[in-house]
Design an enzyme around this catalytic site. Sequence first.
Site, PDB file in Angstrom:
ATOM      1  N   SER A  77     104.999  28.813  -5.327  1.00  0.00           N
ATOM      2  CA  SER A  77     104.433  28.803  -3.988  1.00  0.00           C
ATOM      3  C   SER A  77     103.751  30.136  -3.680  1.00  0.00           C
ATOM      4  O   SER A  77     102.817  30.534  -4.376  1.00  0.00           O
ATOM      5  CB  SER A  77     105.518  28.456  -2.971  1.00  0.00           C
ATOM      6  OG  SER A  77     104.963  28.124  -1.719  1.00  0.00           O
TER       7      SER A  77
ATOM      8  N   ASP B 174      93.438  37.133 -13.501  1.00  0.00           N
ATOM      9  CA  ASP B 174      94.625  37.963 -13.288  1.00  0.00           C
ATOM     10  C   ASP B 174      95.473  38.171 -14.536  1.00  0.00           C
ATOM     11  O   ASP B 174      96.399  38.986 -14.518  1.00  0.00           O
ATOM     12  CB  ASP B 174      95.492  37.358 -12.180  1.00  0.00           C
ATOM     13  CG  ASP B 174      94.760  37.307 -10.846  1.00  0.00           C
ATOM     14  OD1 ASP B 174      93.957  38.222 -10.589  1.00  0.00           O
ATOM     15  OD2 ASP B 174      94.972  36.346 -10.081  1.00  0.00           O
TER      16      ASP B 174
ATOM     17  N   HIS C 261     107.045  19.663  -3.501  1.00  0.00           N
ATOM     18  CA  HIS C 261     106.610  21.051  -3.714  1.00  0.00           C
ATOM     19  C   HIS C 261     107.405  21.683  -4.854  1.00  0.00           C
ATOM     20  O   HIS C 261     106.847  22.337  -5.739  1.00  0.00           O
ATOM     21  CB  HIS C 261     106.813  21.819  -2.408  1.00  0.00           C
ATOM     22  CG  HIS C 261     106.155  23.167  -2.364  1.00  0.00           C
ATOM     23  ND1 HIS C 261     104.958  23.441  -2.989  1.00  0.00           N
ATOM     24  CD2 HIS C 261     106.538  24.327  -1.757  1.00  0.00           C
ATOM     25  CE1 HIS C 261     104.619  24.714  -2.760  1.00  0.00           C
ATOM     26  NE2 HIS C 261     105.566  25.262  -2.015  1.00  0.00           N
TER      27      HIS C 261
ATOM     28  N   ASP D  76     103.035  25.213  -8.273  1.00  0.00           N
ATOM     29  CA  ASP D  76     102.498  24.723  -6.999  1.00  0.00           C
ATOM     30  C   ASP D  76     102.148  25.885  -6.075  1.00  0.00           C
ATOM     31  O   ASP D  76     102.766  26.068  -5.011  1.00  0.00           O
ATOM     32  CB  ASP D  76     103.481  23.773  -6.310  1.00  0.00           C
ATOM     33  CG  ASP D  76     102.740  22.752  -5.429  1.00  0.00           C
ATOM     34  OD1 ASP D  76     101.556  22.477  -5.706  1.00  0.00           O
ATOM     35  OD2 ASP D  76     103.339  22.230  -4.472  1.00  0.00           O
TER      36      ASP D  76
ATOM     37  N   ARG E 179      93.638  35.371  -4.074  1.00  0.00           N
ATOM     38  CA  ARG E 179      94.606  34.347  -4.493  1.00  0.00           C
ATOM     39  C   ARG E 179      94.800  34.473  -6.003  1.00  0.00           C
ATOM     40  O   ARG E 179      94.159  35.305  -6.662  1.00  0.00           O
ATOM     41  CB  ARG E 179      94.090  32.945  -4.158  1.00  0.00           C
ATOM     42  CG  ARG E 179      92.722  32.657  -4.769  1.00  0.00           C
ATOM     43  CD  ARG E 179      92.337  31.195  -4.737  1.00  0.00           C
ATOM     44  NE  ARG E 179      90.964  30.982  -5.152  1.00  0.00           N
ATOM     45  CZ  ARG E 179      90.540  30.958  -6.394  1.00  0.00           C
ATOM     46  NH1 ARG E 179      91.398  31.160  -7.390  1.00  0.00           N
ATOM     47  NH2 ARG E 179      89.253  30.746  -6.676  1.00  0.00           N
TER      48      ARG E 179
END
Length: 502
Positions: free
Chosen positions: A170, A215, A281, A196, A210
């Site tokens: 998350s 990355d 989730h 997720d 984000r």
Amino acid sequence: MSVVKLLCCLLLTYHLCEGKKIKGSRAAPPDARQRGRTRGGPDVGPDLGPGGTAFRLLLDGEDTCTLDPPRLHALASCGFNASNPLIIITHGWSVDGMMESWVLRLATALKKNLAGVNVVIADWLSLAHQHYPIAAQSTRTVGQDVAQLLRALQKQLQYPVRKAHLVGYSLGAHICGFAGSFLEGPEKIGRITGLDPAGPLFEGMSATDRLSPDDAEFVDAIHTFTHERMGLSVGIKQAVAHYDFYPNGGDFQPGCDLQNIYEHIAQYGLLGFEQTVKCAHERSVHLFIDSLLNRDKQIMAFRCRDNSAFDKGVCLDCHKNRCNTLGYNINRVRTGTGQKLYLKTRPRMPYKLFHYQFRIQFINQTEGMEPSLTISLTGTKEESGDLRITFPEKISINKTYTFLITLDKDLGELMLLKFQWEGSALWRNVWTRVQTIIPWGGRKGKPQLTVGRISVKAGETQERTSFCAMENDVQRVDMSEDKVFVRCKDNTARQHRRKHRG
């Protein structure tokens, strides 16, 4: 199902609205000695990083050893082995300020199922237990803490950051992304896995705001709750990795409907309702754990334009890296562009399903019919049982239709296919009345389908099997008749040639 999604989105909307008063101002770091509570996880130690993050190395069982980035010379006493890979687990937003039970479960699965690995839990509960906008805003600060730990390992122990694998759930997924972007120099983090990744306040943002493929050397993400309600999606919809997996389309997951609440209560007690709300989730986490616990049941996913095309069964192709393994054991193949992969799963662990593409061509029959077909497959290992085939449209002459079939068992090498055309209720009634009026009409006047090529492709093995009728009366199928098709005589030869070419 809609009730669960609505409740989850209402909860998120509440925290978003409550956080509006302080949105835009940076939250002050909490007291360095603040202790968080745990639920089924390791104790939270008093030593926190500048951003409020505590790092604990998992030892045996639930025992942990706190890492202090400025003083890593004592790592040997914690059991840290600089020769082994490093995996850092980062949790997400916390409604109640308690460590989720999956954190320790994932950490333990990594420790027990991987030989020689350092497993670290990044605890930022003091910041995560805020209204959602504050927690989301804090992800950059926590990302700096993770980057600081990696820099300290690099400087003091000459530990290469390419041996680090960050796993974030998350909001934790974006923390991992920020950690990668904060690291300077040519060397990147080896791998980031986003479970997720959170959607609100991150959906549609630029790659610098984000998790993104930039990355780390390799980034993969599993999207399990992207269904939008009231303009919000709990998990991010957009692709954020080199490989983005969308189990069951990514919007919702089987076994997470409201009717499963009794099963969740039996398993989690009073926390069963909460588990139902966050089920889809958190499914991303359990799919990843499944890949560690069930090494003999690795889940395959396939590149596809979207879930609608995947449901039609047109995307079960592994040529040129068009498929990959979901979870820890993914094949780290870098391609020029990001890959979106789709798959189906069972509602509970082990989640693996076997994917089959069923293709059938109709040659000659009445235009615009709506046949209801039932097939069954027999292989060298198992039988499928009866499988209903639903046509999305009225069938046309000389057209090939493709369907996706999923089974929870491996049939082995396919040998036989049984086919039944039930026909529509209208056609059955018409034919019954015709037989009553003209009982001597016989087979000649009976409605028939004439099928051409029938083939089944196994997604997991990439083997395609063609089926032919046993009789020599062309491939006609009468209404309500069981028709048996066997492997075509030239099928074995074609498969043999394909194996040698591949």
